[in-house]
Design an enzyme around this catalytic site. Structure first.
Site, PDB file in Angstrom:
ATOM      1  CG  ASN A 101      -1.972  -1.067   1.108  1.00  0.00           C
ATOM      2  OD1 ASN A 101      -2.728  -1.088   0.147  1.00  0.00           O
ATOM      3  ND2 ASN A 101      -2.007  -1.987   2.057  1.00  0.00           N
ATOM      4  CB  CYS A 102      -0.330   4.764  -0.003  1.00  0.00           C
ATOM      5  SG  CYS A 102       0.303   6.434   0.172  1.00  0.00           S
ATOM      6  N   PRO A 103       2.927   4.298   0.845  1.00  0.00           N
ATOM      7  CG  PRO A 103       4.959   5.350   1.405  1.00  0.00           C
ATOM      8  CD  PRO A 103       3.883   4.442   1.959  1.00  0.00           C
ATOM      9  CG  MET A 104       5.720   0.380   0.658  1.00  0.00           C
ATOM     10  SD  MET A 104       7.360   1.142   0.671  1.00  0.00           S
ATOM     11  CE  MET A 104       7.820   0.983   2.370  1.00  0.00           C
ATOM     12  CG  ASP A 164      -2.675   1.322  -3.347  1.00  0.00           C
ATOM     13  OD1 ASP A 164      -3.865   1.549  -3.059  1.00  0.00           O
ATOM     14  OD2 ASP A 164      -1.761   2.148  -3.185  1.00  0.00           O
TER      15      ASP A 164
END
Lengths: 95, 192
Positions: free
Chosen positions: A31-34, A58
């Site tokens: 998920n964010c920010p990955m 995501d």
């Protein structure tokens, strides 16, 4: 429909697009920010003209990767596809 | 017609020497301005002041994302924000159950002993179930991407921490003046 030919041909070759993918980044489940951060790291290791395929689950990656590519020098977002569960992004390194 | 060379008796045109002096002056000004602007890389400066589990995320997510956008990022950690950089304490950041009206329990119940532990466990489980990056992962990734984490020296002394308590790569021995300098140079400044 676009996916239908893949099982017949077998293998992992992605035949649904015209892009010659240099490398595939799998950030499914992350998920964010990955997705954005890992995409950036992956493009750093590519050469000019190389194309990175990013596989993400995501839903935010659609907007986030678009915004990132638009604002960041040296990368260009070629295409984004919204599959059943997986969002696929194609990023080309331009410099 | 004109040869492009000014006639010596034309007093309104500047002489070659004057023009050369002016060009030189302009070149110096341009060099100064270029030095001031730097290499054109955008900068972001974040001040992280909170050390609860929920408030540790925003500075780290924004720092790593800005680095992905090509920003030169510094995060100045002060007061409870310092715990985010503390290798041991960062792994056990807590969530407060009191004072947050979004919590499913009323404040009177949330204030009971052990409630913070319970809400923290609930949050940690959600983070794991949702595959959200952990604080440690975000710090490691940010460091990999060149984010500079600064630990406020005054707070280190105040909390009686040791420089070795922090993640490798964390900058110590910096104060408010460093933060101000970073903020003055930055395109984006945030206090979290």
């Amino acid at each position: 429909m676009l996916f239908s030919a893949a099982p017949i041909l077998g293998g992992e070759a992605n035949i649904m697009v015209d892009y010659e993918v240099t490398e595939t980044l799998d950030v499914k489940g992350q998920n964010c920010p990955m997705p954005v951060v890992k995409t950036k790291q992956a493009t750093d290791n590519l050469d000019e003209g190389d194309i990175l395929e990013v596989l993400a689950t995501d839903p935010g990656s659609m907007s986030d990767l678009g915004g990132w590519a638009e604002t960041t020098d040296g990368v260009e977002l070629l295409d984004q596809t919204d599959g059943e569960d997986v969002y696929t992004h194609y990023v080309r390194k331009t410099e | 017609m004109s040869t492009g060379t000014p006639s010596p008796d034309d007093e309104t045109d500047p002489s070659r020497a004057e023009l050369e002096a002016r060009v030189e002056e302009l070149e110096e000004t341009t060099a100064d301005l270029k030095a001031e602007v730097g290499d054109g890389q955008p900068k972001m400066s974040i001040i992280a002041t909170k050390g609860t589990l929920d408030m540790a995320y925003p500075p780290l997510i924004l720092a790593s994302t800005a680095a992905a956008f090509g920003y030169e990022v510094t995060v100045f950690h002060t007061f409870w924000g310092l715990d985010i950089l503390h290798e041991e304490r960062s792994k056990s950041l807590k969530l407060s159950s009191v004072g947050n009206p979004n919590m499913p329990v009323p404040n009177a119940v949330a204030a009971l002993p052990g409630m913070d532990r319970m809400t923290t466990k609930m949050m940690e489980k959600r983070i794991a179930d949702n595959d959200t990056a952990t604080i440690e992962e975000l710090i490691d990734t940010s460091l990999d991407m060149g984010v500079e984490f600064q630990a406020c020296q005054m707070t280190i002394d105040l909390m009686d921490y040791d420089e070795d308590d922090f993640y490798d790569g964390v900058t110590t021995g910096v104060g408010a003046a460093t933060a101000i300098q970073d903020m003055a140079d930055a395109d984006i400044q945030l206090l979290v």
